[in-house]
Structures are given as C-alpha cells and as structure tokens.
Design a protein around this motif. Structure first.
Motif, mmCIF file in Angstrom:
data_model
loop_
_atom_site.group_PDB
_atom_site.id
_atom_site.type_symbol
_atom_site.label_atom_id
_atom_site.label_comp_id
_atom_site.label_asym_id
_atom_site.label_seq_id
_atom_site.Cartn_x
_atom_site.Cartn_y
_atom_site.Cartn_z
ATOM 1 N N ASP A 50 0.820 -1.285 0.098
ATOM 2 C CA ASP A 50 0.268 -0.159 0.216
ATOM 3 C C ASP A 50 0.806 1.181 0.129
ATOM 4 O OD1 ASP A 50 -1.979 2.154 0.260
ATOM 5 O OD2 ASP A 50 -2.389 1.259 2.295
ATOM 6 N N PRO A 51 0.931 1.925 -1.152
ATOM 7 C CA PRO A 51 1.743 3.379 -1.293
ATOM 8 C C PRO A 51 1.356 4.156 0.035
ATOM 9 C CG PRO A 51 0.187 3.387 -2.891
ATOM 10 C CD PRO A 51 -0.041 2.137 -2.079
ATOM 11 N N ALA A 52 0.236 4.376 0.675
ATOM 12 C CA ALA A 52 0.051 5.425 1.812
ATOM 13 C C ALA A 52 0.661 4.776 2.729
ATOM 14 C CB ALA A 52 -1.445 5.389 2.074
ATOM 15 N N THR A 53 1.251 3.323 3.085
ATOM 16 C CA THR A 53 1.845 3.099 4.273
ATOM 17 C C THR A 53 3.184 2.939 4.025
ATOM 18 O OG1 THR A 53 1.168 0.822 3.665
ATOM 19 C CG2 THR A 53 -0.170 1.972 5.105
ATOM 20 N N SER A 111 11.341 6.841 2.678
ATOM 21 C CA SER A 111 12.700 6.425 2.240
ATOM 22 C C SER A 111 12.585 5.295 1.004
ATOM 23 C CB SER A 111 13.496 6.003 3.490
ATOM 24 O OG SER A 111 13.152 5.040 4.025
ATOM 25 N N LEU A 112 11.617 4.471 1.327
ATOM 26 C CA LEU A 112 11.321 3.545 0.109
ATOM 27 C C LEU A 112 10.633 3.752 -0.720
ATOM 28 C CD1 LEU A 112 11.329 0.346 2.977
ATOM 29 C CD2 LEU A 112 13.461 1.468 1.521
ATOM 30 N N ALA A 113 9.723 4.728 -0.883
ATOM 31 C CA ALA A 113 8.719 5.098 -1.797
ATOM 32 C C ALA A 113 9.429 5.563 -3.216
ATOM 33 C CB ALA A 113 8.154 6.187 -1.140
ATOM 34 N N GLU A 114 8.833 4.947 -4.294
ATOM 35 C CA GLU A 114 9.029 5.246 -5.638
ATOM 36 C C GLU A 114 8.361 6.524 -6.156
ATOM 37 O OE1 GLU A 114 11.403 3.821 -7.569
ATOM 38 O OE2 GLU A 114 11.695 2.285 -5.823
ATOM 39 N N PHE A 115 7.192 6.818 -5.556
ATOM 40 C CA PHE A 115 6.533 7.767 -6.300
ATOM 41 C C PHE A 115 6.011 8.757 -4.980
ATOM 42 C CE2 PHE A 115 2.762 9.436 -9.003
ATOM 43 C CZ PHE A 115 3.283 10.597 -9.031
ATOM 44 N N PRO A 122 2.203 9.979 0.181
ATOM 45 C CA PRO A 122 2.140 11.357 0.604
ATOM 46 C C PRO A 122 3.266 11.867 1.234
ATOM 47 C CG PRO A 122 0.546 9.912 2.246
ATOM 48 C CD PRO A 122 1.308 9.098 1.086
ATOM 49 N N GLY A 123 3.670 13.275 1.095
ATOM 50 C CA GLY A 123 4.764 13.720 1.724
ATOM 51 C C GLY A 123 4.288 15.239 1.855
ATOM 52 N N ALA A 124 5.056 15.873 2.621
ATOM 53 C CA ALA A 124 4.896 17.264 3.104
ATOM 54 C C ALA A 124 5.967 18.283 3.277
ATOM 55 C CB ALA A 124 3.970 17.568 4.292
ATOM 56 N N SER A 125 5.994 19.345 3.371
ATOM 57 C CA SER A 125 7.132 20.363 3.620
ATOM 58 C C SER A 125 7.075 20.475 5.125
ATOM 59 C CB SER A 125 7.042 21.675 2.938
ATOM 60 O OG SER A 125 5.814 22.268 3.422
ATOM 61 N N ARG A 126 8.236 21.118 5.556
ATOM 62 C CA ARG A 126 8.273 21.394 7.092
ATOM 63 C C ARG A 126 7.367 21.974 7.708
ATOM 64 N NH1 ARG A 126 14.207 23.232 9.922
ATOM 65 N NH2 ARG A 126 13.126 23.113 12.067
ATOM 66 N N VAL A 127 6.828 23.304 7.018
ATOM 67 C CA VAL A 127 6.009 24.179 7.211
ATOM 68 C C VAL A 127 4.751 23.725 7.723
ATOM 69 C CG1 VAL A 127 4.681 26.332 6.820
ATOM 70 C CG2 VAL A 127 6.988 26.057 5.834
ATOM 71 N N ARG A 139 4.429 14.136 11.358
ATOM 72 C CA ARG A 139 5.881 14.404 11.031
ATOM 73 C C ARG A 139 6.649 13.379 10.289
ATOM 74 N NH1 ARG A 139 8.401 18.818 11.548
ATOM 75 N NH2 ARG A 139 7.312 19.449 13.508
ATOM 76 N N HIS A 140 6.202 12.217 10.154
ATOM 77 C CA HIS A 140 7.021 11.082 9.465
ATOM 78 C C HIS A 140 6.769 11.432 8.116
ATOM 79 C CE1 HIS A 140 3.104 9.078 8.057
ATOM 80 N NE2 HIS A 140 2.811 9.232 9.378
ATOM 81 N N SER A 141 5.999 12.262 7.462
ATOM 82 C CA SER A 141 5.865 12.499 6.043
ATOM 83 C C SER A 141 6.647 13.947 5.484
ATOM 84 C CB SER A 141 4.415 13.007 5.877
ATOM 85 O OG SER A 141 3.951 14.262 6.381
ATOM 86 N N GLN A 142 7.651 14.464 6.473
ATOM 87 C CA GLN A 142 8.376 15.623 6.270
ATOM 88 C C GLN A 142 9.471 15.151 5.078
ATOM 89 O OE1 GLN A 142 9.631 17.905 9.627
ATOM 90 N NE2 GLN A 142 11.333 18.723 8.331
#
Length: 408
Positions: free
Chosen positions: A272-275, A279-283, A308-313, A322-325
């Motif tokens: 599941d790409p959401a989980t 560091s191991l994600a391709e997209f 999903p990812g996010a910026s520090r702001v 926080r794990h998505s930063q």
C-alpha cells in the motif's frame, strides 16, 4: 595650446527657432551637431526597441546603443550538432552487465553499473547488456551490445540464473557486473555458484586497474585486479556521460532449456503506497505552504497511487504528520518521481529531493527554487491544478474500464 573662445549668446541665438510663437523655442540638436556629437533621444530609442504591438510591451534590449534607423541584424543561431553514435565493430573483449531493469527501464543503480562497465572496457573493449524483454535507454547508458532474453512468467530466480549463465557462455565476457541490490545481488550469487566462479561483492571503486571494496567495518580496503564476476554498490560509481553507444542486438545461438522449477507458485503482492516509508517510496506527492485544500490533496495522492509527503511548514503546523516531512531535517528521498504541489523549495527541502530521478513542480512563482529544480514545471495555482488533475485521472480510468468492457 590655444582653445577657441566660446560665445554662449551666439550659440543660443543659433539654436533659436523662428516663428515658434510668443514663447521662444530652441533646437538643441543644432548645438550637439556643432560640437560634433549627436544628441540622443531616449524616448525614440526606447520606442525603436519595442517588439510587436501587444498590450504588454516587449523590448529587444539587443538594440540598445545603436543609432536610430540602423538595421539590427540578428547573429545566426548555431544549431548544436546531434551527438554521433559511437560504434565499436571489433572490440578486444567484452564487459557484460546484467541490470535489474524493473518494468523495462533502467534504474539509477543500473546506469551506475553500466558506467562502471565503461570504465573497465576503456577504448578497446565493449559493454554488453543482458536484459529480459524490452528495455529503453541502453545505448545512452553506455551499452555497445544488447543480448535480450525471453522474459519468464512469474517469479523463478533459478530459471533466470540459468538463462544468464547460457548468455554469458555465448558472450565469453572478460568481466561481468551485477548491481548489488535485492534482485541483482541474489542473481549474481546464483550465477557465480552455477559457474563455480568467485564473486567480488559490493565494489565501491571501479577502474581499469581493478576494483576496490571496504572490509572489516570499513577499516580496510580490499582490491582485486581483474575479477570475472563482481557486484557494484549503489551510488559508488558515476553514470556514463559520454556520447550514445550503438546498443547492437546480439542473438543467442540455440534455445536455452529451462531448469526444473524449484518454486511451484509465487505471487507479487504490491504494498500500500500510503503506508510505505518515504525512504522506500518510488512515487511521492508532497504538499507545501501554498496548498490549503488538503482533502483534494489526499484525493490526488490516492488517485496517483503515490506516497504522501509534506514540507516542514505543514508538519510544524500540525497539518501533516511528522513522518511525512521531506528534507534534510526529515526524510531524504530516493524516489523515481517526486510531485511537489505548492512548495517553493527551501534549501533543506531541495537536499531531501536531490536523489529523485524526476521532479514535477506546481507553483505560482516562476522563479521559485523548486521550479528551477523540476524537470517539468507548471506555473499555476496548485488549488486549480488539483481538480483538473482529478478530472483527467477519472476520465482515464473510465476510458480503461470502457475499453476492457468492449474487449472480446
């Protein structure tokens, strides 16, 4: 030294324009002409530099400093010549490379192994790539020969190792390199055992003189002059950056009998790409401070089957976990594609995406650092791009479903 004496009154009288009315008028160009220096007219010069008649004025600054009325001749544009393909007709020896090539495309690690093979081949040798099925970009990555094997159905590493052994016997290569990855490392060890050859693993320095790897907790270095089989560590050797190679197809003489299957059944279960950890994600699709509709952002992430990812702001504000930063103070990515929505590109964030192969950015600022880093940039508000992207993805999904329903 004598200097003629000036008469200001006579000069003003010579500049007087007769018949101009009650208010006296003077022609300043006469004074400049008498002095031997033409008088400039900035307004006329600026108007002469204007290009077209659009509502927004555009000016050709290359005309600055030219006298009025002088024709501007643009210098001829030099068209860069296409790089010539290097062809090696009769190489002295061959260096074989067995890339992973997931999905029929070379990974970053595969390109590094091809670059290492080019360092071993030098000018006298040639690089031969052994791939299964179709694979793109082999010539640009440095392959002179391509030997294509029939792709096996399902997961059968023993059968793949047997096909690679037969191909290596047909090529009679002096060196054979594998990527030190999950699949490449396992295949290298199977082939080395099958051919009863020693394997030099995890090489970090590859040169014509030999290979070097760390040992004993990286306290010492081990080197070998001419190993026949070796694996190359990731991010240890640079990609091939020279002109494209021929990538000539080489046939295999005779069929390769498949060995008896040791694995009766195997099924690849996608994660599941959401989980998946960043560091191991391709997209990875990330949201920045320029994004306010996080519900639409989550829909885009789900529709693209991305992580999903996010910026520090956003992480500091508590809008994203926080794990998505993404960034130097968060997670440094090694993804194949990174999609940034509303991220300007702070230095620490750019450090986190430095290892991404492809970067797509959406931002309203044309001069944002993320726009400059991106290979594909959309200068637009991310709030307007996300609904349009969702509509296109929905249309594509509906078209695939309709095409599958019409199939016999």
């Amino acid at each position: 030294m004598t200097r003629p004496r000036r008469d200001p009154r006579a000069e003003w009288a010579a500049q007087f324009v007769a018949g101009a009315g009650l208010r006296p008028r003077y022609d300043r160009t006469r004074r400049a002409a008498a002095a031997g220096r033409p008088r400039r007219d900035p307004r006329s010069e600026r108007e002469a530099q204007r290009v077209g008649a659009a509502a927004r004025p555009r000016y050709d600054l290359g005309q600055a400093g030219r006298p009025l009325g002088e024709a501007v001749v643009a210098p001829p544009r030099s068209v860069p010549e296409a790089p010539q393909t290097i062809i090696v007709e009769a190489p002295a020896f061959l260096v074989a490379v067995v890339p992973d090539a997931p999905g029929g495309r070379l990974s970053g690690h595969d390109r590094q192994v091809l670059g290492a093979a080019r360092a071993l081949a030098g000018r006298e040798g040639a690089v031969a790539a052994i791939v299964e099925g179709a694979c793109e970009g082999l010539g640009a990555a440095g392959a002179d020969r391509v030997l294509r094997l029939e792709a096996a159905e399902g997961y059968d590493p023993a059968a793949r190792a047997a096909r690679v052994e037969a191909a290596l016997a047909a090529l009679a290569a002096r060196h054979t390199l594998f990527p030190e990855s999950l699949d490449g490392g396992d295949l290298a060890r199977r082939v080395a055992v099958g051919l009863r050859e020693p394997l030099f693993t995890n090489a970090e320095v590859v040169a014509a003189k030999g290979l070097v790897r760390p040992a004993r907790g990286r306290r010492v270095e081990q080197s070998l002059a001419a190993p026949r089989f070796a694996t190359v560590a990731p991010d240890a050797v640079a990609d091939y950056a020279g002109p494209p190679r021929e990538a000539r197809a080489v046939p295999i003489d005779g069929p390769t009998p498949p060995p008896p299957k040791s694995i009766l059944s195997a099924t690849r279960i996608p994660a599941d790409p959401a989980t998946v950890p960043l560091s191991l994600a391709e997209f990875v699709v990330s949201a920045g401070n320029g994004l306010t509709d996080l519900d639409s952002f989550r829909q885009v992430v789900a529709a693209l089957h991305a992580t999903p990812g996010a910026s520090r702001v956003l992480c500091d504000a508590g809008l994203m976990p926080r794990h998505s930063q993404v960034g130097a103070s968060g997670t440094v990515l090694a993804a194949t594609c990174y999609f940034a929505l509303g991220i300007s590109g702070a230095p620490q964030h750019l450090q986190g995406v430095a290892g991404c192969e492809h970067v797509v950015a959406v931002n309203t600022d044309l001069h944002a650092a993320m726009i400059e880093r991106a290979g594909l940039a959309v200068v637009q508000d991310a709030q307007a791009v996300m609904p349009a992207l969702l509509r296109l993805l929905a249309q594509e999904t509906a078209g695939r479903a309709t095409g599958a329903g019409k199939a016999p």
